[in-house]
Design an enzyme around this catalytic site. Structure first.
Site, PDB file in Angstrom:
ATOM      1  N   ASP A   4       0.778  -1.546  -0.223  1.00  0.00           N
ATOM      2  CA  ASP A   4       0.422  -0.083  -0.140  1.00  0.00           C
ATOM      3  C   ASP A   4       0.710   1.578   0.510  1.00  0.00           C
ATOM      4  OD1 ASP A   4      -1.619   1.850   0.483  1.00  0.00           O
ATOM      5  OD2 ASP A   4      -2.645   1.311   2.539  1.00  0.00           O
ATOM      6  N   ASP A 213      -1.702   5.029  -5.573  1.00  0.00           N
ATOM      7  CA  ASP A 213      -2.162   4.419  -4.203  1.00  0.00           C
ATOM      8  C   ASP A 213      -2.386   3.157  -4.451  1.00  0.00           C
ATOM      9  OD1 ASP A 213      -3.010   3.433  -2.058  1.00  0.00           O
ATOM     10  OD2 ASP A 213      -5.105   4.989  -1.924  1.00  0.00           O
TER      11      ASP A 213
END
Length: 359
Positions: A4, A213
């Site tokens: 992430d 992201d």
């Protein structure tokens, strides 16, 4: 583990629940050390967390981490030794999470934890001191690539670089530790959306930044840009796609452009590409990356497929977010030392095989 780039804290599941197995038992680790809430690690290095840490009844540093999809986890911060192929790295800070909530229990039950990769003080790459990392996400269920450090790969085509946007002044809606790039426009096939460049730029509150992201699945755009893209895509696909007309249906809370596609059809029709144009680089989304089938939803003889761009406004996000679905088969390099992101199209399954990682 989930990789992430949009979050800071790395964490592991430390408690077994009916839907999630126990992945890390802290009682079996001799080097496991909880972080006291009075320590500088708890008081200072967590300053970029979206939810402030607290002190639990045992006077340990307690953290709650929440994500855009309404998932959250909570537990204590701790130090432990992280073991790699050639060495052990002591006193890495991570979260030992024992509770939380989820919007997708099936997927979360498969998750060991999360590797936080943004530029925050407690992210994995910051703690390890890596100046650069790269990844390549395969579009199929095959091995991808994750490399740390500066690696020269002869067969990789030259990357296009776009600079990171850095704003040192604290602003209420600007995430200073995200990988923020400057989106300058979007085109569908050869048609550039007729919007001023200013709609893509952060405003005086920081709202409107563009974040890369990998922890978010799809790509989300602020309302005016999303609406313009949606209308242009409908216009260009009118002859090959049938819009699913149900005003009450919104896929995953933010994707309201969906289509009816005959179940007997093999493959999708030829679709116009959608290209996001950044300062110095661009990312083109083509073919089956433009639509995603809604699991289990059948209308007559049709499956429902939805456009893989969503409306940030419907999620309550004041930003543009480029998710991992649109990063598939792109070599993504995060050059922290030189404050830039590089990208190039590549078959990630083949890249994995060439690097000796593939099946």
């Amino acid at each position: 583990m989930v990789l992430d780039t949009g979050s800071e804290l790395s964490w592991l599941r430390c408690r077994k629940t009916p839907t999630t197995p126990l992945w890390f038992d802290s009682l079996r680790s001799k080097s496991y050390t909880p972080v006291p809430c009075t320590s500088p690690t708890c008081r200072i290095r967590t300053r970029d967390f979206t939810v402030p840490v607290s002190c639990d009844r045992n006077k340990l540093c307690h953290a709650i981490v929440s994500y855009a999809d309404a998932t959250s986890v909570e537990g204590n911060l701790a130090y432990d030794v992280f073991r790699f192929t050639n060495s052990d790295v002591p006193r890495i800070v991570f979260g030992c999470m024992d509770s939380g909530s989820s919007s997708n229990q099936d997927e979360d039950s498969k998750t060991t934890g999360l590797l936080g990769m943004n530029r925050g003080s407690l992210s994995f790459v910051t703690q390890m001191g890596y100046p650069k990392f790269s990844y390549c996400i395969s579009g199929r269920d095959s091995t991808g690539v994750l490399l740390f450090g500066d690696v020269k790969i002869a067969w990789l085509q030259p990357l296009s670089y776009t600079p990171l946007v850095n704003i040192s002044t604290p602003l209420p809606y600007f995430d200073r530790v995200a990988y923020t790039v400057q989106l300058e426009g979007i085109k569908v096939a050869g048609t550039v959306l007729s919007l001023p460049k200013s709609v893509y730029e952060p405003d005086h509150t920081g709202a409107g930044q563009t974040m890369v992201d990998s922890g978010t699945q799809f790509t989300f755009l602020l309302g005016p840009v999303y609406t313009a893209l949606k209308n242009e895509f409908i216009k260009q696909t009118r002859s090959v796609l049938r819009v699913y007309e149900d005003p009450d249906f919104v896929f995953q809370g933010a994707m309201d452009l969906c289509y009816r596609i005959d179940r007997t059809r093999v493959g999708l029709p030829v679709l116009p590409s959608v290209t996001m144009m950044f300062r110095g680089a661009q990312m083109s989304i083509t073919g089956d990356r433009l639509l995603i089938q809604v699991p289990g939803l059948i209308k007559g003889n049709d499956q429902i497929h939805c456009f893989t761009f969503g409306n940030s406004d419907l999620l309550g996000i004041e930003a543009y977010v480029i998710g991992h679905h649109h990063q598939q088969n792109m070599w993504m390099e995060f050059d922290i030392a030189n404050s830039r992101v590089g990208l190039a199209e590549v078959r990630c399954d083949l890249a994995s095989q060439k690097l000796g990682m593939g099946r």
